[in-house]
Structures are given as structure tokens and as C-alpha cells.
Design a protein around this motif. Structure first.
Motif, PDB file in Angstrom:
ATOM      1  N   GLU A  44      17.618 -17.012  14.090  1.00 40.53           N
ATOM      2  CA  GLU A  44      16.682 -16.208  14.887  1.00 40.53           C
ATOM      3  C   GLU A  44      16.127 -15.091  14.017  1.00 40.53           C
ATOM      4  OE1 GLU A  44      18.661 -15.078  18.527  1.00 40.53           O
ATOM      5  OE2 GLU A  44      18.855 -17.172  19.149  1.00 40.53           O
ATOM      6  N   GLU A  45      14.877 -14.687  14.278  1.00 39.57           N
ATOM      7  CA  GLU A  45      14.174 -13.801  13.342  1.00 39.57           C
ATOM      8  C   GLU A  45      14.871 -12.460  13.119  1.00 39.57           C
ATOM      9  OE1 GLU A  45      10.223 -13.492  14.791  1.00 39.57           O
ATOM     10  OE2 GLU A  45      10.786 -12.613  16.709  1.00 39.57           O
ATOM     11  N   ASN A  46      15.603 -11.960  14.118  1.00 38.70           N
ATOM     12  CA  ASN A  46      16.288 -10.678  13.949  1.00 38.70           C
ATOM     13  C   ASN A  46      17.741 -10.825  13.507  1.00 38.70           C
ATOM     14  OD1 ASN A  46      14.034  -9.200  14.628  1.00 38.70           O
ATOM     15  ND2 ASN A  46      14.495  -9.213  16.811  1.00 38.70           N
ATOM     16  N   SER A  47      18.147 -12.041  13.172  1.00 37.13           N
ATOM     17  CA  SER A  47      19.529 -12.203  12.716  1.00 37.13           C
ATOM     18  C   SER A  47      19.708 -11.541  11.353  1.00 37.13           C
ATOM     19  CB  SER A  47      19.924 -13.683  12.660  1.00 37.13           C
ATOM     20  OG  SER A  47      19.020 -14.411  11.879  1.00 37.13           O
ATOM     21  N   LYS A  48      20.940 -11.191  11.043  1.00 33.19           N
ATOM     22  CA  LYS A  48      21.260 -10.503   9.788  1.00 33.19           C
ATOM     23  C   LYS A  48      22.219 -11.371   8.986  1.00 33.19           C
ATOM     24  CE  LYS A  48      20.538  -5.963  11.777  1.00 33.19           C
ATOM     25  NZ  LYS A  48      21.174  -4.732  12.288  1.00 33.19           N
ATOM     26  N   LEU A  49      21.755 -11.809   7.835  1.00 36.90           N
ATOM     27  CA  LEU A  49      22.509 -12.747   7.008  1.00 36.90           C
ATOM     28  C   LEU A  49      22.973 -12.027   5.746  1.00 36.90           C
ATOM     29  CD1 LEU A  49      19.656 -15.309   7.414  1.00 36.90           C
ATOM     30  CD2 LEU A  49      21.791 -15.437   8.640  1.00 36.90           C
ATOM     31  N   ALA A  50      24.270 -12.120   5.450  1.00 34.36           N
ATOM     32  CA  ALA A  50      24.773 -11.348   4.307  1.00 34.36           C
ATOM     33  C   ALA A  50      25.941 -12.043   3.621  1.00 34.36           C
ATOM     34  CB  ALA A  50      25.207  -9.962   4.779  1.00 34.36           C
ATOM     35  N   MET A  51      25.823 -12.232   2.320  1.00 33.40           N
ATOM     36  CA  MET A  51      26.946 -12.664   1.478  1.00 33.40           C
ATOM     37  C   MET A  51      27.529 -11.357   0.917  1.00 33.40           C
ATOM     38  SD  MET A  51      28.643 -15.314   0.587  1.00 33.40           S
ATOM     39  CE  MET A  51      27.649 -16.731   1.012  1.00 33.40           C
ATOM     40  N   ASN A  52      28.246 -10.628   1.787  1.00 33.40           N
ATOM     41  CA  ASN A  52      28.527  -9.209   1.516  1.00 33.40           C
ATOM     42  C   ASN A  52      29.958  -8.917   1.091  1.00 33.40           C
ATOM     43  OD1 ASN A  52      29.520  -9.914   4.000  1.00 33.40           O
ATOM     44  ND2 ASN A  52      28.828  -8.092   5.077  1.00 33.40           N
ATOM     45  N   PHE A  53      30.635  -9.889   0.482  1.00 34.83           N
ATOM     46  CA  PHE A  53      32.005  -9.683   0.003  1.00 34.83           C
ATOM     47  C   PHE A  53      32.080  -8.543  -1.013  1.00 34.83           C
ATOM     48  CE2 PHE A  53      31.782 -14.108   1.352  1.00 34.83           C
ATOM     49  CZ  PHE A  53      32.998 -14.342   1.969  1.00 34.83           C
ATOM     50  N   ILE A  54      31.052  -8.430  -1.842  1.00 32.08           N
ATOM     51  CA  ILE A  54      31.060  -7.464  -2.947  1.00 32.08           C
ATOM     52  C   ILE A  54      31.235  -6.032  -2.430  1.00 32.08           C
ATOM     53  CG2 ILE A  54      28.551  -6.999  -3.127  1.00 32.08           C
ATOM     54  CD1 ILE A  54      30.820  -7.868  -6.110  1.00 32.08           C
ATOM     55  N   ILE A 114      22.275 -12.920  -5.496  1.00 30.88           N
ATOM     56  CA  ILE A 114      22.575 -12.736  -4.066  1.00 30.88           C
ATOM     57  C   ILE A 114      24.016 -12.252  -3.883  1.00 30.88           C
ATOM     58  CG2 ILE A 114      22.883 -13.989  -1.879  1.00 30.88           C
ATOM     59  CD1 ILE A 114      20.450 -15.769  -2.881  1.00 30.88           C
ATOM     60  N   ILE A 115      24.947 -12.836  -4.637  1.00 29.32           N
ATOM     61  CA  ILE A 115      26.363 -12.435  -4.535  1.00 29.32           C
ATOM     62  C   ILE A 115      26.546 -10.996  -5.003  1.00 29.32           C
ATOM     63  CG2 ILE A 115      28.672 -12.830  -5.508  1.00 29.32           C
ATOM     64  CD1 ILE A 115      27.818 -15.882  -5.623  1.00 29.32           C
ATOM     65  N   TRP A 116      25.943 -10.656  -6.133  1.00 31.03           N
ATOM     66  CA  TRP A 116      26.119  -9.315  -6.694  1.00 31.03           C
ATOM     67  C   TRP A 116      25.440  -8.235  -5.851  1.00 31.03           C
ATOM     68  CZ3 TRP A 116      24.905 -10.790 -12.513  1.00 31.03           C
ATOM     69  CH2 TRP A 116      25.991 -11.536 -13.011  1.00 31.03           C
ATOM     70  N   ALA A 117      24.301  -8.577  -5.271  1.00 32.35           N
ATOM     71  CA  ALA A 117      23.570  -7.578  -4.466  1.00 32.35           C
ATOM     72  C   ALA A 117      24.277  -7.325  -3.133  1.00 32.35           C
ATOM     73  CB  ALA A 117      22.142  -8.032  -4.217  1.00 32.35           C
ATOM     74  N   GLY A 118      24.809  -8.386  -2.538  1.00 34.28           N
ATOM     75  CA  GLY A 118      25.538  -8.255  -1.276  1.00 34.28           C
ATOM     76  C   GLY A 118      24.711  -7.682  -0.141  1.00 34.28           C
ATOM     77  N   GLN A 119      23.386  -7.812  -0.250  1.00 39.76           N
ATOM     78  CA  GLN A 119      22.539  -7.160   0.750  1.00 39.76           C
ATOM     79  C   GLN A 119      22.407  -7.981   2.026  1.00 39.76           C
ATOM     80  OE1 GLN A 119      19.083  -8.107  -2.159  1.00 39.76           O
ATOM     81  NE2 GLN A 119      18.077  -7.306  -0.365  1.00 39.76           N
ATOM     82  N   THR A 120      22.014  -7.299   3.093  1.00 42.13           N
ATOM     83  CA  THR A 120      21.785  -7.958   4.375  1.00 42.13           C
ATOM     84  C   THR A 120      20.329  -8.391   4.451  1.00 42.13           C
ATOM     85  OG1 THR A 120      23.483  -6.597   5.406  1.00 42.13           O
ATOM     86  CG2 THR A 120      21.909  -7.665   6.875  1.00 42.13           C
ATOM     87  N   LEU A 121      20.109  -9.666   4.740  1.00 39.87           N
ATOM     88  CA  LEU A 121      18.755 -10.223   4.784  1.00 39.87           C
ATOM     89  C   LEU A 121      18.362 -10.550   6.218  1.00 39.87           C
ATOM     90  CD1 LEU A 121      19.238 -12.811   1.896  1.00 39.87           C
ATOM     91  CD2 LEU A 121      17.974 -10.668   1.698  1.00 39.87           C
ATOM     92  N   LYS A 122      17.120 -10.272   6.560  1.00 39.38           N
ATOM     93  CA  LYS A 122      16.573 -10.772   7.823  1.00 39.38           C
ATOM     94  C   LYS A 122      16.218 -12.252   7.616  1.00 39.38           C
ATOM     95  CE  LYS A 122      16.317  -7.435  10.965  1.00 39.38           C
ATOM     96  NZ  LYS A 122      15.125  -6.729  11.302  1.00 39.38           N
ATOM     97  N   ALA A 123      16.029 -12.962   8.714  1.00 37.13           N
ATOM     98  CA  ALA A 123      15.876 -14.414   8.637  1.00 37.13           C
ATOM     99  C   ALA A 123      14.696 -14.851   7.767  1.00 37.13           C
ATOM    100  CB  ALA A 123      15.743 -14.990  10.037  1.00 37.13           C
ATOM    101  N   LEU A 137      35.414  -7.936  -3.077  1.00 38.02           N
ATOM    102  CA  LEU A 137      35.917  -9.308  -3.048  1.00 38.02           C
ATOM    103  C   LEU A 137      34.860 -10.283  -3.560  1.00 38.02           C
ATOM    104  CD1 LEU A 137      37.741  -9.371   0.439  1.00 38.02           C
ATOM    105  CD2 LEU A 137      38.777  -9.079  -1.820  1.00 38.02           C
ATOM    106  N   VAL A 138      35.261 -11.546  -3.711  1.00 41.60           N
ATOM    107  CA  VAL A 138      34.322 -12.604  -4.109  1.00 41.60           C
ATOM    108  C   VAL A 138      34.047 -13.479  -2.881  1.00 41.60           C
ATOM    109  CG1 VAL A 138      35.119 -12.650  -6.502  1.00 41.60           C
ATOM    110  CG2 VAL A 138      36.163 -14.191  -4.835  1.00 41.60           C
ATOM    111  N   PRO A 139      32.908 -14.168  -2.843  1.00 45.41           N
ATOM    112  CA  PRO A 139      32.672 -15.118  -1.752  1.00 45.41           C
ATOM    113  C   PRO A 139      33.789 -16.155  -1.686  1.00 45.41           C
ATOM    114  CG  PRO A 139      30.644 -14.741  -2.930  1.00 45.41           C
ATOM    115  CD  PRO A 139      31.738 -14.070  -3.724  1.00 45.41           C
ATOM    116  N   ASP A 140      34.132 -16.561  -0.462  1.00 43.08           N
ATOM    117  CA  ASP A 140      35.078 -17.664  -0.297  1.00 43.08           C
ATOM    118  C   ASP A 140      34.504 -18.643   0.721  1.00 43.08           C
ATOM    119  OD1 ASP A 140      35.635 -16.443   2.192  1.00 43.08           O
ATOM    120  OD2 ASP A 140      37.417 -15.429   1.428  1.00 43.08           O
ATOM    121  N   GLY A 141      35.309 -19.638   1.099  1.00 48.40           N
ATOM    122  CA  GLY A 141      34.780 -20.681   1.975  1.00 48.40           C
ATOM    123  C   GLY A 141      33.736 -21.529   1.275  1.00 48.40           C
TER     124      GLY A 141
END
Length: 259
Positions: free
Chosen positions: A124-134, A160-169, A138-142
């Protein structure tokens, strides 16, 4: 049957609900184990051909349960947890169903890894997607490293992993991380429409193609999961992780030292 998730079967379509709505479907040890068990069961399920993965309540999943990570009375056993995380990632990737992630609200950390493991991702357009382990050292898992790299390649995966930022859809779609963006409140509807489209197509042929393409990569995924488990266990003992967790709880900016 399960406490933290729910599996609903409707003909050839299954709905897997992440079901800890009060915690924004944050994943505690039990949820990770139940997801692994459920996906492994679905490996043998010939009745379902499509699986929609979604979250109950306000979010898809806020990621790992930080409260459980910090519980002094029942500390999370990271090695046991990582075995379950590796089991769920491998089983999800090898499922003999077309998998659709229907994302609303937050899809962060391990919650985002699970979405990225799916064949088709709708947000959904307002969802917040984040690979935010950093953010907590921590490191990404799963399988996060593997699934990101498969979608965007190694250089972009690192960024993307290093930035760890939250992205809109829409930003996530521009980066190749999601396949479809919908209006608020419409992800499930679009996921069900995509499922119907799949059921009306030569689905056995599509699943055979998925099987061929994914089997090529199993050995690589296994190696990534082993490396993630070893790295996560080491990072959990690092000063940066302890500082990241403390700063999260105290709602302040962490002061990392690279240790």
C-alpha cells in the motif's frame, strides 16, 4: 493450532496471517518457530497453489521483537532463534505455491526479509518498508542479504542494508523491491485479484519454472543463512548492538564506535 499465526485455506488459495496485532506483528521466538513449522508443512501441501502472506491489525510486521530481545528474565536464545529463522526462510523460498506478500503499515527487519522472499510483493502506498537491522548494530537475517541481492544486485543491496532507511512504497518500487503499489487499504484486494489471475493461468507450468529457477539457488541460500546466523550471533555481543538497543529504548540517537 498456532498461537501467533493463522493459516486459512480457501480452495486452492491459502492466507497466512501474522497474528500478533497488539505488537504490530513483531516476531518473538514463538512466531519464528511457528512460521518455520507452517512453511515446512506447506512444502508437502498439494492442495494449495497460491499463498497470500499478510499481517493482522495495523502492520505487516515491525520485525524482530525488541522487547523479547531485551527481556533480562528470559533472554532470547539467539542460536535457537537463528535456526528457526533459517528454516522459515528456506522453506518459504522453496514453497510449491505462488507466494504473494500483501503489505500494509510497517514491513521492517525480518518482516521485510519475509516479504522479499515472496514471488510477488504488493505494498500500500503509505506502507513503510525498511531493512533496518543496521540501526541496532545487526545484520539482515531471514535470508535478507540473499533476497535483496536477487532483486537488486550486490552493489544496491549493500547500499540498502548500510543505509537502513525507511522507504515508502513508491520509492521501494523504483528500487525494484516491490512489484505493485496500491491505494491505502487495497493490498489484500489486489493480492486476491492476483491470486485469481494465477489460478486462471497455466499455473503448473509457472510453478515448474519457479521450481527450476529457485532450485538453482538453494546451495547459495543455505550458505547465506549460515553466514547470517554466525554474524548475527557475533553482532548480538557487540558494543554497537548494545548501544543501538539502549538508544532505541531511551528514544535517543545511538553513538556507535565500530566495536
Amino acid at each position: 493450532m498456532y498461537e501467533t499465526i493463522q493459516l486459512i485455506k480457501e480452495g486452492r488459495v491459502g492466507h497466512l496471517l501474522l497474528n500478533r496485532p497488539k505488537s504490530m506483528n513483531a516476531m518473538n521466538g514463538l512466531m519464528m518457530k511457528e512460521l518455520a513449522d507452517c512453511f515446512e508443512t506447506l512444502l508437502q501441501d498439494n492442495t494449495l497453489q497460491v499463498l497470500i502472506v499478510r499481517g493482522e491489525g495495523r502492520a505487516f510486521s515491525a520485525g524482530g521483537d525488541i522487547k523479547e530481545m531485551m527481556d533480562p528474565e528470559q533472554p532470547m536464545d539467539i542460536d535457537t532463534v537463528m535456526k528457526d529463522v533459517s528454516r522459515l526462510a528456506k522453506a518459504l523460498y522453496t514453497l510449491p505455491q505462488i507466494t504473494i506478500a500483501a503489505i500494509h503499515g510497517a514491513s521492517a527487519g525480518l518482516g521485510f526479509s519475509i516479504a522479499l522472499a515472496c514471488d510477488h510483493i504488493i505494498a500500500e502506498e503509505n506502507s513503510k518498508l525498511a531493512m533496518n537491522f543496521i540501526g541496532i548494530g545487526l545484520v539482515p537475517d531471514g535470508g535478507g542479504h540473499f533476497f535483496l541481492k536477487e532483486r537488486v544486485g550486490i552493489p544496491k543491496a549493500k547500499q540498502i542494508i548500510w543505509a537502513g532507511q525507511t522507504l515508502k512504497a513508491h520509492d521501494a518500487m523504483a528500487k525494484g523491491l516491490v512489484d505493485e503499489v496500491t491505494a491505502e487499504g487495497r493490498a489484500l484486494e489486489h493480492a486476491e485479484a492476483y491470486a485469481e489471475e494465477m489460478l486462471a493461468s497455466p499455473l503448473r507450468a509457472k510453478l515448474a519454472s519457479k521450481h527450476a529457477l529457485h532450485q538453482l539457488k538453494i546451495e547459495e541460500l543455505d550458505k547465506v543463512l549460515d553466514m547470517e546466523a554466525a554474524a548475527q550471533s557475533a553482532m548480538r555481543k557487540s558494543k554497537d548492538h548494545l548501544e543501538g538497543i539502549q538508544a532505541f529504548v531511551e528514544k535517543r540517537k545511538p553513538e556507535f564506535t565500530g566495536k
